[in-house]
Write an enzyme that holds these catalytic residues in place. Sequence first.
Site, PDB file in Angstrom:
ATOM      1  N   ARG A   1       0.823  -1.218   0.000  1.00  0.00           N
ATOM      2  CA  ARG A   1       0.000   0.000   0.000  1.00  0.00           C
ATOM      3  C   ARG A   1       0.859   1.270   0.000  1.00  0.00           C
ATOM      4  NH1 ARG A   1      -4.250   2.582   4.203  1.00  0.00           N
ATOM      5  NH2 ARG A   1      -5.664   3.471   2.664  1.00  0.00           N
TER       6      ARG A   1
ATOM      7  N   HIS B   1       0.463   4.497  -2.523  1.00  0.00           N
ATOM      8  CA  HIS B   1       0.295   5.885  -2.083  1.00  0.00           C
ATOM      9  C   HIS B   1       1.449   6.753  -2.575  1.00  0.00           C
ATOM     10  CE1 HIS B   1      -2.885   5.489   1.332  1.00  0.00           C
ATOM     11  NE2 HIS B   1      -3.130   4.672   0.345  1.00  0.00           N
ATOM     12  N   ASP B   2       2.666   6.216  -2.547  1.00  0.00           N
ATOM     13  CA  ASP B   2       3.821   6.972  -3.037  1.00  0.00           C
ATOM     14  C   ASP B   2       3.562   7.398  -4.478  1.00  0.00           C
ATOM     15  OD1 ASP B   2       6.330   8.135  -3.297  1.00  0.00           O
ATOM     16  OD2 ASP B   2       7.377   6.226  -3.617  1.00  0.00           O
TER      17      ASP B   2
ATOM     18  N   VAL C   1       0.321   9.989  -5.092  1.00  0.00           N
ATOM     19  CA  VAL C   1       0.444  11.364  -4.597  1.00  0.00           C
ATOM     20  C   VAL C   1       1.723  11.983  -5.172  1.00  0.00           C
ATOM     21  CG1 VAL C   1       0.558  12.847  -2.569  1.00  0.00           C
ATOM     22  CG2 VAL C   1      -0.767  10.728  -2.475  1.00  0.00           C
TER      23      VAL C   1
ATOM     24  N   GLY D   1       3.398  11.438  -7.787  1.00  0.00           N
ATOM     25  CA  GLY D   1       4.323  10.544  -8.488  1.00  0.00           C
ATOM     26  C   GLY D   1       5.198   9.740  -7.550  1.00  0.00           C
TER      27      GLY D   1
ATOM     28  N   SER E   1       7.897  10.915  -1.582  1.00  0.00           N
ATOM     29  CA  SER E   1       7.423  12.019  -0.735  1.00  0.00           C
ATOM     30  C   SER E   1       6.568  11.499   0.413  1.00  0.00           C
ATOM     31  CB  SER E   1       6.657  13.063  -1.556  1.00  0.00           C
ATOM     32  OG  SER E   1       5.545  12.482  -2.199  1.00  0.00           O
TER      33      SER E   1
ATOM     34  N   ASN F   1      -8.649   7.662   7.321  1.00  0.00           N
ATOM     35  CA  ASN F   1      -8.973   6.871   6.144  1.00  0.00           C
ATOM     36  C   ASN F   1      -7.844   6.860   5.117  1.00  0.00           C
ATOM     37  OD1 ASN F   1      -9.198   9.477   5.234  1.00  0.00           O
ATOM     38  ND2 ASN F   1     -11.426   9.456   5.108  1.00  0.00           N
TER      39      ASN F   1
ATOM     40  N   PRO G   1      -7.792   7.667  -4.314  1.00  0.00           N
ATOM     41  CA  PRO G   1      -9.192   7.277  -4.467  1.00  0.00           C
ATOM     42  C   PRO G   1      -9.784   6.905  -3.117  1.00  0.00           C
ATOM     43  CG  PRO G   1      -7.714   5.603  -5.387  1.00  0.00           C
ATOM     44  CD  PRO G   1      -6.867   6.764  -4.985  1.00  0.00           C
TER      45      PRO G   1
ATOM     46  N   HIS H   1      -5.840  -5.696  -3.018  1.00  0.00           N
ATOM     47  CA  HIS H   1      -6.659  -5.959  -1.820  1.00  0.00           C
ATOM     48  C   HIS H   1      -6.857  -7.452  -1.568  1.00  0.00           C
ATOM     49  CE1 HIS H   1      -8.531  -1.642  -1.935  1.00  0.00           C
ATOM     50  NE2 HIS H   1      -7.262  -1.655  -1.575  1.00  0.00           N
ATOM     51  N   THR H   2      -6.048  -8.277  -2.189  1.00  0.00           N
ATOM     52  CA  THR H   2      -6.018  -9.708  -1.862  1.00  0.00           C
ATOM     53  C   THR H   2      -5.261  -9.949  -0.565  1.00  0.00           C
ATOM     54  OG1 THR H   2      -5.300 -11.893  -2.645  1.00  0.00           O
ATOM     55  CG2 THR H   2      -3.983 -10.045  -3.343  1.00  0.00           C
TER      56      THR H   2
ATOM     57  N   ASP I   1      -9.635  -9.635   2.179  1.00  0.00           N
ATOM     58  CA  ASP I   1      -9.951 -10.845   1.406  1.00  0.00           C
ATOM     59  C   ASP I   1     -10.388 -11.922   2.390  1.00  0.00           C
ATOM     60  OD1 ASP I   1      -9.919 -13.297   0.106  1.00  0.00           O
ATOM     61  OD2 ASP I   1      -7.900 -13.075  -0.721  1.00  0.00           O
TER      62      ASP I   1
ATOM     63  N   ASP J   1      -3.286 -13.936  -4.152  1.00  0.00           N
ATOM     64  CA  ASP J   1      -3.874 -14.850  -5.127  1.00  0.00           C
ATOM     65  C   ASP J   1      -5.082 -14.167  -5.767  1.00  0.00           C
ATOM     66  OD1 ASP J   1      -5.849 -14.854  -3.197  1.00  0.00           O
ATOM     67  OD2 ASP J   1      -5.441 -16.885  -2.488  1.00  0.00           O
TER      68      ASP J   1
HETATM   69  C1  HEM Z   1      -8.852   1.331  -6.396  1.00  0.00           C
HETATM   70  C2  HEM Z   1      -8.694   2.293  -5.520  1.00  0.00           C
HETATM   71  C3  HEM Z   1      -8.323   1.998  -4.105  1.00  0.00           C
HETATM   72  C4  HEM Z   1      -9.019   2.362  -2.989  1.00  0.00           C
HETATM   73  C5  HEM Z   1     -10.310   3.157  -2.947  1.00  0.00           C
HETATM   74  C6  HEM Z   1      -8.313   1.827  -1.861  1.00  0.00           C
HETATM   75  C7  HEM Z   1      -8.701   1.991  -0.546  1.00  0.00           C
HETATM   76  C8  HEM Z   1      -8.174   1.304   0.518  1.00  0.00           C
HETATM   77  C9  HEM Z   1      -8.661   1.384   1.860  1.00  0.00           C
HETATM   78  C10 HEM Z   1      -9.804   2.266   2.327  1.00  0.00           C
HETATM   79  C11 HEM Z   1      -7.924   0.546   2.608  1.00  0.00           C
HETATM   80  C12 HEM Z   1      -8.080   0.281   4.092  1.00  0.00           C
HETATM   81  C13 HEM Z   1      -7.521   1.413   4.899  1.00  0.00           C
HETATM   82  C14 HEM Z   1      -8.063   1.377   6.296  1.00  0.00           C
HETATM   83  O1  HEM Z   1      -9.272   1.575   6.444  1.00  0.00           O
HETATM   84  O2  HEM Z   1      -7.316   1.099   7.217  1.00  0.00           O
HETATM   85  C15 HEM Z   1      -6.957  -0.074   1.743  1.00  0.00           C
HETATM   86  C16 HEM Z   1      -6.019  -0.987   2.143  1.00  0.00           C
HETATM   87  C17 HEM Z   1      -5.077  -1.528   1.307  1.00  0.00           C
HETATM   88  N1  HEM Z   1      -4.853  -1.194  -0.012  1.00  0.00           N
HETATM   89 FE1  HEM Z   1      -6.066  -0.067  -1.160  1.00  0.00          FE
HETATM   90  N2  HEM Z   1      -7.211   1.166  -2.291  1.00  0.00           N
HETATM   91  C18 HEM Z   1      -7.171   1.239  -3.657  1.00  0.00           C
HETATM   92  C19 HEM Z   1      -6.199   0.730  -4.486  1.00  0.00           C
HETATM   93  C20 HEM Z   1      -5.113   0.003  -4.048  1.00  0.00           C
HETATM   94  C21 HEM Z   1      -4.000  -0.381  -4.887  1.00  0.00           C
HETATM   95  C22 HEM Z   1      -3.817   0.011  -6.349  1.00  0.00           C
HETATM   96  C23 HEM Z   1      -3.169  -1.122  -4.109  1.00  0.00           C
HETATM   97  C24 HEM Z   1      -1.858  -1.771  -4.486  1.00  0.00           C
HETATM   98  C25 HEM Z   1      -1.636  -2.330  -5.653  1.00  0.00           C
HETATM   99  C26 HEM Z   1      -3.769  -1.201  -2.790  1.00  0.00           C
HETATM  100  C27 HEM Z   1      -3.260  -1.910  -1.732  1.00  0.00           C
HETATM  101  C28 HEM Z   1      -3.827  -1.953  -0.475  1.00  0.00           C
HETATM  102  C29 HEM Z   1      -3.360  -2.843   0.572  1.00  0.00           C
HETATM  103  C30 HEM Z   1      -2.259  -3.880   0.446  1.00  0.00           C
HETATM  104  C31 HEM Z   1      -4.137  -2.561   1.706  1.00  0.00           C
HETATM  105  C32 HEM Z   1      -4.014  -3.182   3.093  1.00  0.00           C
HETATM  106  C33 HEM Z   1      -3.064  -2.339   3.917  1.00  0.00           C
HETATM  107  C34 HEM Z   1      -2.741  -2.951   5.275  1.00  0.00           C
HETATM  108  O3  HEM Z   1      -3.208  -4.033   5.586  1.00  0.00           O
HETATM  109  O4  HEM Z   1      -1.967  -2.330   6.005  1.00  0.00           O
HETATM  110  N3  HEM Z   1      -4.927  -0.487  -2.787  1.00  0.00           N
HETATM  111  N4  HEM Z   1      -7.116   0.421   0.468  1.00  0.00           N
HETATM  112  C1  LIG Z   2     -11.402  11.058   5.109  1.00  0.00           C
HETATM  113  O1  LIG Z   2     -11.106  11.825   6.228  1.00  0.00           O
HETATM  114  C2  LIG Z   2     -11.086  13.228   5.989  1.00  0.00           C
HETATM  115  C3  LIG Z   2     -10.602  13.905   7.225  1.00  0.00           C
HETATM  116  O2  LIG Z   2     -11.170  13.339   8.369  1.00  0.00           O
HETATM  117  C4  LIG Z   2     -12.495  13.657   5.565  1.00  0.00           C
HETATM  118  O3  LIG Z   2     -12.481  15.025   5.270  1.00  0.00           O
HETATM  119  C5  LIG Z   2     -12.892  12.874   4.339  1.00  0.00           C
HETATM  120  O4  LIG Z   2     -14.239  13.182   4.001  1.00  0.00           O
HETATM  121  C6  LIG Z   2     -12.780  11.397   4.559  1.00  0.00           C
HETATM  122  N1  LIG Z   2     -13.026  10.750   3.306  1.00  0.00           N
HETATM  123  C7  LIG Z   2     -13.624   9.587   3.221  1.00  0.00           C
HETATM  124  C8  LIG Z   2     -13.822   9.095   1.832  1.00  0.00           C
HETATM  125  O5  LIG Z   2     -13.989   8.954   4.181  1.00  0.00           O
END
Ligand code: HEM
Ligand SMILES: *[C@@H]1O[C@H](CO)[C@@H](O)[C@H](O)[C@H]1NC(C)=O
Length: 352
Positions: free
Chosen positions: A72, A76-77, A80, A82, A86, A104, A175, A205-206, A251, A259
């Site tokens: 993740r 994010h790197d 945001v 590129g 950062s 979030n 996103p 998200h697997t 997952d 997977d």
């Molecule tokens: C499609 C748009 C995406 C959205 C809306 C999104 C959103 C999120 C959210 C909300 C979480 C959970 C954060 C939390 O509530 O603690 C998450 C976790 C995660 N995301 Fe995404 N994500 C997206 C794309 C990606 C991409 C492209 C990757 C990597 C290829 C990725 C990898 C991960 C991983 C591995 C986690 C788990 C992190 C952890 O367990 O510490 N995500 N994502």
């Molecule tokens: C994420 O948190 C920020 C700051 O608390 C808030 O302004 C924003 O609406 C939240 N976005 C989502 C998608 O939950």
Amino acid sequence: MMVMGRFSLPMFLFSLIAISPLFYQSSNAQNITNGLSLTFYNTSCPRLETIIRNQLRIVFQNNSREAAGLLRLHFHDCFVQGCDGSVLLDGSASGPGEKNAPPNRSLRPEAFVIIEDLRRRVHAACGRVVSCTDIVALAARDSVFLSGGPNYTIPLGRRDGTNFATIEQVLNDLPFPQANVSSLLPFFLDRNLSLTDMVALSGGHTIGVSNCSSFIERLYPNQDFTMNLTFATALRAICPTNVSTNGTILDIQTPRRFDNRYYANLVSRRGLLNSDQDLFTDARTSALVATYASSQGRFFQQFVLSMIKMGQINVLTGTQGEIRANCSARNAGTTTGMIEVDGDDHEEIATY
Ligand code: HEM
Ligand SMILES: *[C@@H]1O[C@H](CO)[C@@H](O)[C@H](O)[C@H]1NC(C)=O
Ligand SMILES: *[C@@H]1O[C@H](CO)[C@@H](O)[C@H](O)[C@H]1NC(C)=O
Ligand SMILES: *[C@@H]1O[C@H](CO)[C@@H](O)[C@H](O)[C@H]1NC(C)=O
Ligand SMILES: *[C@@H]1O[C@H](CO)[C@@H](O)[C@H](O)[C@H]1NC(C)=O
Ligand SMILES: *[C@@H]1O[C@H](CO)[C@@H](O)[C@H](O)[C@H]1NC(C)=O
Ligand SMILES: *[C@@H]1O[C@H](CO)[C@@H](O)[C@H](O)[C@H]1NC(C)=O
Ligand SMILES: *[C@@H]1O[C@H](CO)[C@@H](O)[C@H](O)[C@H]1NC(C)=O
Ligand SMILES: *[C@@H]1O[C@H](CO)[C@@H](O)[C@H](O)[C@H]1NC(C)=O
Ligand SMILES: *[C@@H]1O[C@H](CO)[C@@H](O)[C@H](O)[C@H]1NC(C)=O
Ligand SMILES: *[C@@H]1O[C@H](CO)[C@@H](O)[C@H](O)[C@H]1NC(C)=O
Ligand SMILES: *[C@@H]1O[C@H](CO)[C@@H](O)[C@H](O)[C@H]1NC(C)=O
Ligand SMILES: *[C@@H]1O[C@H](CO)[C@@H](O)[C@H](O)[C@H]1NC(C)=O
């Protein structure tokens, strides 16, 4: 602590499955940005990839949860401003201090510690020649492979940026989980990533976990009708109220294994985030989801291509940026745009 509830058992079963033998050669299939190369550190740091992979094996043996945090972090790197490291800077929103990161958007704090430890090991072996953002990219690649995913090469040679990311940038550039395909797509198209890339990259998200707050709107006040009822009931037990701060796995079948079960979950309406489940609901992406659910090979093949594309978003190369001596701080004396090219491994303390 993360509450896994009734979902914790499969983790142990699936961590025993042998690692995928597939290897994906990236060179011919990809367009590589000028300044990046598959052999970038061959002479300046030949042991780079071995150092990182061996150390991450040790880290994941201790706690396989760290793999998701590192994957993740790379996402994010790159999203945001590129892939420029950062996200690692103290003072950046969502950076290691997390003082400014909205919940979030927050990243696993351990991930920052692991990256800085890898940097220290790499610079001790080779001097200050490898950027922090390349280390993040390699750590994400190895997180995928060491969790059971494909083995592939990535182009290297990114340099570290000197600009902090503001809260506004972080909120605008990442996103959000409540998004549907229509609202998700611009985040990807703006970065020259396609609909197919979006579906394949969501497969990240697997592995990993999510806070209840990221999907709570699918449970309260009304249950999202696209969600399987049994699944929804289980989630309500984990997130008993609309302000619950518990969390759960992304997952439900194989939460620590890289997977294609993520896609199978979407087909059986057990995707966790709205942004996940809508990939199966929306007619533009449902066929791709079904394809990846039935063919892990097709998923792996596209995931590799899409990760290599994502890993090149707005990269700094050549004499742009710098090679940080400390991943969470700009080099001493650096002002935005200043070039630092000396290759010593002297640890400089930032004084900004
Ligand atoms: C499609 C748009 C995406 C959205 C809306 C999104 C959103 C999120 C959210 C909300 C979480 C959970 C954060 C939390 O509530 O603690 C998450 C976790 C995660 N995301 Fe995404 N994500 C997206 C794309 C990606 C991409 C492209 C990757 C990597 C290829 C990725 C990898 C991960 C991983 C591995 C986690 C788990 C992190 C952890 O367990 O510490 N995500 N994502
Ligand atoms: C994420 O948190 C920020 C700051 O608390 C808030 O302004 C924003 O609406 C939240 N976005 C989502 C998608 O939950
Ligand atoms: C993964 O790929 C590398 C080449 O980059 C190779 O040296 C290594 O043996 C491969 N590992 C496995 C388990 O296939
Ligand atoms: C590489 O670039 C060409 C021309 O821009 C494009 O047609 C092709 O699809 C790209 N290949 C990949 C793997 O992105
Ligand atoms: C660079 O190193 C890789 C991995 O060690 C090796 O497969 C490749 O042949 C090397 N390439 C060059 C041009 O030396
Ligand atoms: C192993 O993981 C635990 C938490 O799961 C952590 O406290 C400890 O520092 C880790 N040890 C190593 C060597 O990474
Ligand atoms: C998709 O989400 C956007 C806002 O994120 C909303 O305006 C739009 O109505 C949604 N579309 C569908 C079909 O649900
Ligand atoms: C997307 O592609 C266009 C045309 O090749 C290019 O001008 C633009 O800089 C690219 N954007 C990103 C974020 O890579
Ligand atoms: C919901 O999932 C359960 C298993 O978790 C399954 O038995 C049930 O048939 C599913 N319901 C629907 C409507 O698909
Ligand atoms: C939670 O639900 C209560 C009552 O159902 C409502 O008043 C409150 O606004 C909700 N809070 C959130 C954060 O959705
Ligand atoms: C967290 O989940 C457990 C059940 O898994 C529940 O008993 C507890 O009330 C939840 N805590 C909060 C704050 O929602
Ligand atoms: C969920 O987010 C809240 C608010 O930031 C936080 O207090 C809580 O620790 C998080 N829970 C998990 C399981 O990450
Ligand atoms: C790296 O930079 C951070 C942020 O300025 C600082 O807190 C930390 O002490 C530095 N680490 C080293 C080893 O200098």
